[in-house]
Structures are given as C-alpha cells and as structure tokens.
Design an enzyme around this catalytic site. Structure first.
Site, PDB file in Angstrom:
ATOM      1  N   ASP A   1       0.853  -1.210  -0.093  1.00 19.80           N
ATOM      2  CA  ASP A   1       0.254   0.103   0.050  1.00 19.80           C
ATOM      3  C   ASP A   1       0.878   1.217  -0.016  1.00 19.80           C
ATOM      4  O   ASP A   1       1.890   1.340   0.861  1.00 19.80           O
ATOM      5  CB  ASP A   1      -1.048  -0.094   1.269  1.00 19.80           C
TER       6      ASP A   1
ATOM      7  N   HIS B   1     -10.076  -5.316  -3.582  1.00 16.82           N
ATOM      8  CA  HIS B   1      -8.810  -5.656  -2.868  1.00 16.82           C
ATOM      9  C   HIS B   1      -8.546  -6.157  -1.605  1.00 16.82           C
ATOM     10  O   HIS B   1      -9.376  -5.409  -0.789  1.00 16.82           O
ATOM     11  CB  HIS B   1      -7.566  -4.352  -3.072  1.00 16.82           C
TER      12      HIS B   1
ATOM     13  N   HIS C   1      -6.915  -6.025   1.965  1.00 16.57           N
ATOM     14  CA  HIS C   1      -5.816  -5.518   2.821  1.00 16.57           C
ATOM     15  C   HIS C   1      -5.269  -6.507   3.786  1.00 16.57           C
ATOM     16  O   HIS C   1      -6.009  -7.173   4.640  1.00 16.57           O
ATOM     17  CB  HIS C   1      -6.195  -4.313   3.576  1.00 16.57           C
TER      18      HIS C   1
HETATM   19  P1  5GP Z   1      -9.823   1.250  -0.013  1.00  9.87           P
HETATM   20  O1  5GP Z   1     -10.174   2.381   0.992  1.00  9.87           O
HETATM   21  O2  5GP Z   1     -10.512   1.139  -1.328  1.00  9.87           O
HETATM   22  O3  5GP Z   1     -10.228  -0.048   0.809  1.00  9.87           O
HETATM   23  O4  5GP Z   1      -8.167   1.247   0.075  1.00  9.87           O
HETATM   24  C1  5GP Z   1      -7.462   1.631  -1.177  1.00  9.87           C
HETATM   25  C2  5GP Z   1      -6.047   1.613  -0.836  1.00  9.87           C
HETATM   26  O5  5GP Z   1      -5.388   1.928  -1.821  1.00  9.87           O
HETATM   27  C3  5GP Z   1      -5.509   2.521   0.363  1.00  9.87           C
HETATM   28  O6  5GP Z   1      -4.984   2.048   1.741  1.00  9.87           O
HETATM   29  C4  5GP Z   1      -4.579   3.520  -0.337  1.00  9.87           C
HETATM   30  O7  5GP Z   1      -3.368   4.062   0.515  1.00  9.87           O
HETATM   31  C5  5GP Z   1      -4.177   2.542  -1.381  1.00  9.87           C
HETATM   32  N1  5GP Z   1      -3.646   3.402  -2.753  1.00  9.87           N
HETATM   33  C6  5GP Z   1      -4.288   4.203  -3.005  1.00  9.87           C
HETATM   34  N2  5GP Z   1      -3.487   4.633  -4.519  1.00  9.87           N
HETATM   35  C7  5GP Z   1      -2.465   3.799  -4.472  1.00  9.87           C
HETATM   36  C8  5GP Z   1      -1.344   3.591  -5.347  1.00  9.87           C
HETATM   37  O8  5GP Z   1      -1.263   4.351  -6.586  1.00  9.87           O
HETATM   38  N3  5GP Z   1      -0.420   2.647  -5.496  1.00  9.87           N
HETATM   39  C9  5GP Z   1      -0.672   1.693  -4.065  1.00  9.87           C
HETATM   40  N4  5GP Z   1       0.107   1.018  -4.043  1.00  9.87           N
HETATM   41  N5  5GP Z   1      -1.831   1.809  -3.387  1.00  9.87           N
HETATM   42  C10 5GP Z   1      -2.624   2.777  -3.387  1.00  9.87           C
END
Ligand code: 5GP
Ligand code: ZN
Length: 119
Positions: A31, A101, A103
């Site tokens: 992340d 995704h 985590h």
């Molecule tokens: P969500 O809130 O959708 O469950 O999690 C999205 C995750 O994607 C967040 O933890 C955020 O830090 C991560 N993220 C967002 N943009 C990028 C990126 O460009 N590269 C990576 N490796 N992680 C990302």
C-alpha cells in the site's frame, strides 16, 4: 475497465508498485500509504468492483485472492502473531478504489476492529 481503473493500471504495469507476489491471476503489492508495519494489497488481475461481485461472480478467483493473501502473510512473517484481512466495500465500508482488494495488515497489534462504535 483498464485505463480508468488505478489497480488495473498497476496490474498492467502502467503505474509502478512494489510487488511482493504475483500469480497468473493475482497481484500483491505494498500500500502506498501503509496503516500498519505490514500493509499489502492483494487484487485479482481481472477487474471486479468489490468482494461481493467477485465472490458471487467467480468464487474460484476469490479463493485465489485468499490463497495469495495467505502466502503474503507467511512471507511477511505474520502467521505467528496474527494479522488482519480486510475488504472495504462500498460507501459505508469506506472503499476508495473500486477494484476489489484485500488489505493484509500486520506486524504490530492492530487494536480494535472498528474505531467508531455503534450508537
Ligand atoms: P480502500 O479504501 O479502497 O479499501 O483502500 C484503497 C487503498 O489503496 C488505500 O489504503 C490507499 O492507500 C491505497 N492506494 C491508493 N492509491 C494507491 C497507489 O497508487 N498505489 C498503491 N500501492 N496503493 C494505493
Ligand atoms: Zn480494475
């Protein structure tokens, strides 16, 4: 989906990411804004919006995401002390990227499951 989706672009190699594991159907990468000492995201290479559509649309692929997450947990040394596997889903779930995704979080005690309590 492709060019409109951030994680499809990472899968395609168009946006760099620190990849820690890859299979023919899944990709695991760190992340960009880690919330724990270990914070890895595991995605299916094929685009599904969330875990509900993946789980119902392709349960075998959903299982492959879990298998990759388990392998990442092992590689990162998380099996002994434990870890958390989380799929944020939709608005109330706090989902920000609409390519499913998992985590994988660990490396320290993670605290309560939710910071916000009901009521
Ligand atoms: P969500 O809130 O959708 O469950 O999690 C999205 C995750 O994607 C967040 O933890 C955020 O830090 C991560 N993220 C967002 N943009 C990028 C990126 O460009 N590269 C990576 N490796 N992680 C990302
Ligand atoms: Zn996508």
């Amino acid at each position: 989906m492709g060019s409109d989706c951030l994680f499809c672009r990472i899968v395609a190699g168009e946006i760099p990411a620190t990849v820690v594991r890859e299979t023919s159907t899944t990709l695991a990468f760190r992340d960009i804004d880690p919330k724990a000492p270990v914070h890895v995201l595991v995605v299916p290479k094929e685009h599904y919006v969330d875990v509900a559509t993946l789980g119902q649309g392709d349960p075998v692929l959903a299982g492959e995401v879990l298998a990759t997450a388990a392998a990442v947990a092992e590689d990162e040394g998380l099996l002994g002390d434990g870890f958390r596997l989380m799929f944020n889903t939709g608005a109330y779930g706090g989902q920000e990227v609409f390519h499913v995704h998992a985590h994988v979080l660990g490396g320290a005690p993670l605290g309560p499951m939710l910071t916000r309590s009901l009521g």
